[in-house]
Design an enzyme around this catalytic site. Structure first.
Site, PDB file in Angstrom:
ATOM      1  N   ASP A 162       0.834  -1.206   0.000  1.00  0.00           N
ATOM      2  CA  ASP A 162       0.000   0.000   0.000  1.00  0.00           C
ATOM      3  C   ASP A 162       0.871   1.260   0.000  1.00  0.00           C
ATOM      4  O   ASP A 162       0.355   2.378  -0.062  1.00  0.00           O
ATOM      5  CB  ASP A 162      -1.027  -0.008   1.140  1.00  0.00           C
ATOM      6  CG  ASP A 162      -0.386  -0.081   2.510  1.00  0.00           C
ATOM      7  OD1 ASP A 162       0.849  -0.202   2.602  1.00  0.00           O
ATOM      8  OD2 ASP A 162      -1.139  -0.024   3.506  1.00  0.00           O
ATOM      9  N   SER A 163       2.204   1.075   0.015  1.00  0.00           N
ATOM     10  CA  SER A 163       3.113   2.205  -0.230  1.00  0.00           C
ATOM     11  C   SER A 163       2.806   2.824  -1.589  1.00  0.00           C
ATOM     12  O   SER A 163       3.212   3.957  -1.859  1.00  0.00           O
ATOM     13  CB  SER A 163       4.576   1.747  -0.180  1.00  0.00           C
ATOM     14  OG  SER A 163       4.775   0.601  -0.989  1.00  0.00           O
ATOM     15  N   LYS A 175      -1.031  -9.398   3.123  1.00  0.00           N
ATOM     16  CA  LYS A 175      -0.304  -8.895   4.292  1.00  0.00           C
ATOM     17  C   LYS A 175      -1.184  -7.870   4.995  1.00  0.00           C
ATOM     18  O   LYS A 175      -1.912  -7.124   4.322  1.00  0.00           O
ATOM     19  CB  LYS A 175       1.016  -8.253   3.852  1.00  0.00           C
ATOM     20  CG  LYS A 175       1.802  -7.613   4.982  1.00  0.00           C
ATOM     21  CD  LYS A 175       3.209  -7.241   4.562  1.00  0.00           C
ATOM     22  CE  LYS A 175       3.356  -5.912   3.861  1.00  0.00           C
ATOM     23  NZ  LYS A 175       2.866  -4.738   4.600  1.00  0.00           N
ATOM     24  N   ASP A 194      -1.075  -6.012  -0.015  1.00  0.00           N
ATOM     25  CA  ASP A 194      -1.475  -5.441   1.272  1.00  0.00           C
ATOM     26  C   ASP A 194      -2.980  -5.292   1.372  1.00  0.00           C
ATOM     27  O   ASP A 194      -3.635  -4.828   0.420  1.00  0.00           O
ATOM     28  CB  ASP A 194      -0.858  -4.042   1.435  1.00  0.00           C
ATOM     29  CG  ASP A 194       0.470  -4.072   2.157  1.00  0.00           C
ATOM     30  OD1 ASP A 194       0.682  -4.977   2.991  1.00  0.00           O
ATOM     31  OD2 ASP A 194       1.299  -3.186   1.890  1.00  0.00           O
ATOM     32  N   GLU A 254      -1.199  -5.184   8.698  1.00  0.00           N
ATOM     33  CA  GLU A 254      -0.358  -4.610   9.748  1.00  0.00           C
ATOM     34  C   GLU A 254      -0.918  -4.898  11.139  1.00  0.00           C
ATOM     35  O   GLU A 254      -2.112  -4.699  11.393  1.00  0.00           O
ATOM     36  CB  GLU A 254      -0.252  -3.093   9.546  1.00  0.00           C
ATOM     37  CG  GLU A 254       0.495  -2.738   8.279  1.00  0.00           C
ATOM     38  CD  GLU A 254       0.664  -1.232   8.100  1.00  0.00           C
ATOM     39  OE1 GLU A 254       0.337  -0.458   9.026  1.00  0.00           O
ATOM     40  OE2 GLU A 254       1.115  -0.832   7.015  1.00  0.00           O
ATOM     41  N   GLU A 261       9.283  -3.850  10.359  1.00  0.00           N
ATOM     42  CA  GLU A 261       9.591  -2.514   9.822  1.00  0.00           C
ATOM     43  C   GLU A 261      10.134  -1.614  10.932  1.00  0.00           C
ATOM     44  O   GLU A 261       9.480  -1.425  11.973  1.00  0.00           O
ATOM     45  CB  GLU A 261       8.337  -1.886   9.183  1.00  0.00           C
ATOM     46  CG  GLU A 261       8.630  -0.488   8.656  1.00  0.00           C
ATOM     47  CD  GLU A 261       7.690   0.002   7.560  1.00  0.00           C
ATOM     48  OE1 GLU A 261       6.749  -0.719   7.195  1.00  0.00           O
ATOM     49  OE2 GLU A 261       7.927   1.126   7.077  1.00  0.00           O
TER      50      GLU A 261
HETATM   51  O1  KIV Z   1       3.531  -1.067   1.622  1.00  0.00           O
HETATM   52  C1  KIV Z   1       4.678  -1.512   1.529  1.00  0.00           C
HETATM   53  O2  KIV Z   1       5.375  -1.312   0.537  1.00  0.00           O
HETATM   54  C2  KIV Z   1       5.174  -2.305   2.638  1.00  0.00           C
HETATM   55  C3  KIV Z   1       6.635  -2.627   2.655  1.00  0.00           C
HETATM   56  C4  KIV Z   1       7.424  -1.410   2.864  1.00  0.00           C
HETATM   57  C5  KIV Z   1       6.963  -3.665   3.639  1.00  0.00           C
HETATM   58  O3  KIV Z   1       4.450  -2.642   3.505  1.00  0.00           O
END
Ligand code: KIV
Length: 273
Positions: free
Chosen positions: A61-62, A128, A100, A130, A197
């Site tokens: 989600d970056s 994934k 994510d 958090e 992280e």
């Molecule tokens: O969103 C993302 O790119 C991430 C990574 C930095 C682990 O969660």
């Protein structure tokens, strides 16, 4: 295919280099082979990463910041994620393609499974989310639904608005204890791996030693079972600040401007006086 060689001193994993990497294969790499993980948000980047042999490709989600121009990841929606997962999945990479679950998409176990299924239908092979113990029921429900799950502890970017800054975790005893309990709980819940992280190097090293599943570090020191970076940070094309833990290996942003200016000069003529 030019595959990455084994890390110095590492024992090469018996996973066949040319076989598809499943979540189980990723988990089995613990203690055998260092995991190379990077983010991809579209078809060409997923293809490039596949050519390099990346074992885990994350549609993170970056993308909110580095692709969509949002100020943080809390603005990313399920629709954003689905669009980018579909694009990356078209590359059919050999590495495990994870995605994510975005902010507010896994508040309950039912919602978590429903949205994890949508990401899988779009092409993700794992999801994934958090949090550790705070989202344990969601993690268990996802695993019980047959969807591989990757945890994410330490600095949680989806909590940036409460936290106020991207701060290193594990410096205090309560944080240290919570990290150990979070990783243990995620491993017990059936997670395939856990991202650490911005965890202090010593705590990340301890977690890696104690935890039965691979730890994949970002800004958490060299001792994790694998490392992940936001690919645009590594390449120098991220629009915002580049975190301190990233050692840029090139500056494709500057190079792109040079190439485009070079072409522009071949096209443009000054206005006639
Ligand atoms: O969103 C993302 O790119 C991430 C990574 C930095 C682990 O969660």
């Amino acid at each position: 295919m030019p595959l990455i060689g084994p890390a110095a001193g590492a024992v090469v994993c018996r996973v066949n280099e040319f076989q598809k990497i499943t979540a189980d294969a990723l988990k089995a790499m613990k203690g055998r082979e260092r995991i190379v993980a990077l983010t991809a948000y579209d078809f060409p980047m997923a293809r490039l990463l596949d050519q390099t042999g990346a074992q885990l490709i994350l549609v993170g989600d970056s993308l909110g910041m580095v692709v969509l121009g949002y100020s943080d990841t809390t603005e990313v929606t399920m629709d954003d994620m689905l669009h980018h997962v579909r694009a990356a999945a078209r590359a059919k990479p050999r590495g495990l393609l994870a995605a994510d679950l975005p902010f507010n998409s896994y508040s309950t176990p039912i919602e978590a499974v429903e949205n994890a299924r949508r990401l899988v239908a779009a092409g993700a092979e794992a999801v994934k989310a958090e949090g550790g113990q705070a989202i344990l029921q969601q993690a268990r429900a996802i695993v019980d639904a047959g969807i591989p799950f990757i945890g994410h502890v330490g600095m949680l970017p989806q909590h940036i608005r409460e936290e106020g800054s991207y701060r290193i975790k594990g410096k205090t005893d309560p944080e240290h204890r919570a990290l150990i309990e979070d990783c243990q709980a995620l491993a017990d819940a059936g997670a395939s791996a856990v991202v650490l992280e911005l965890v202090t190097h010593s705590v990340a090293s301890e977690l890696t030693e104690q935890c039965a599943i691979p730890t994949i570090g970002i800004g958490s020191g060299p001792d994790c079972d694998g490392q992940i970076l936001v690919t645009t940070d590594l390449l120098g094309t991220s629009p915002g600040f580049i975190p301190r833990h990233v050692k840029m290996r090139g500056d494709l942003g500057t190079e792109a401007v040079r190439i485009i200016e070079n072409w522009s000069r071949s096209v443009w003529t000054p206005p006639a006086p």
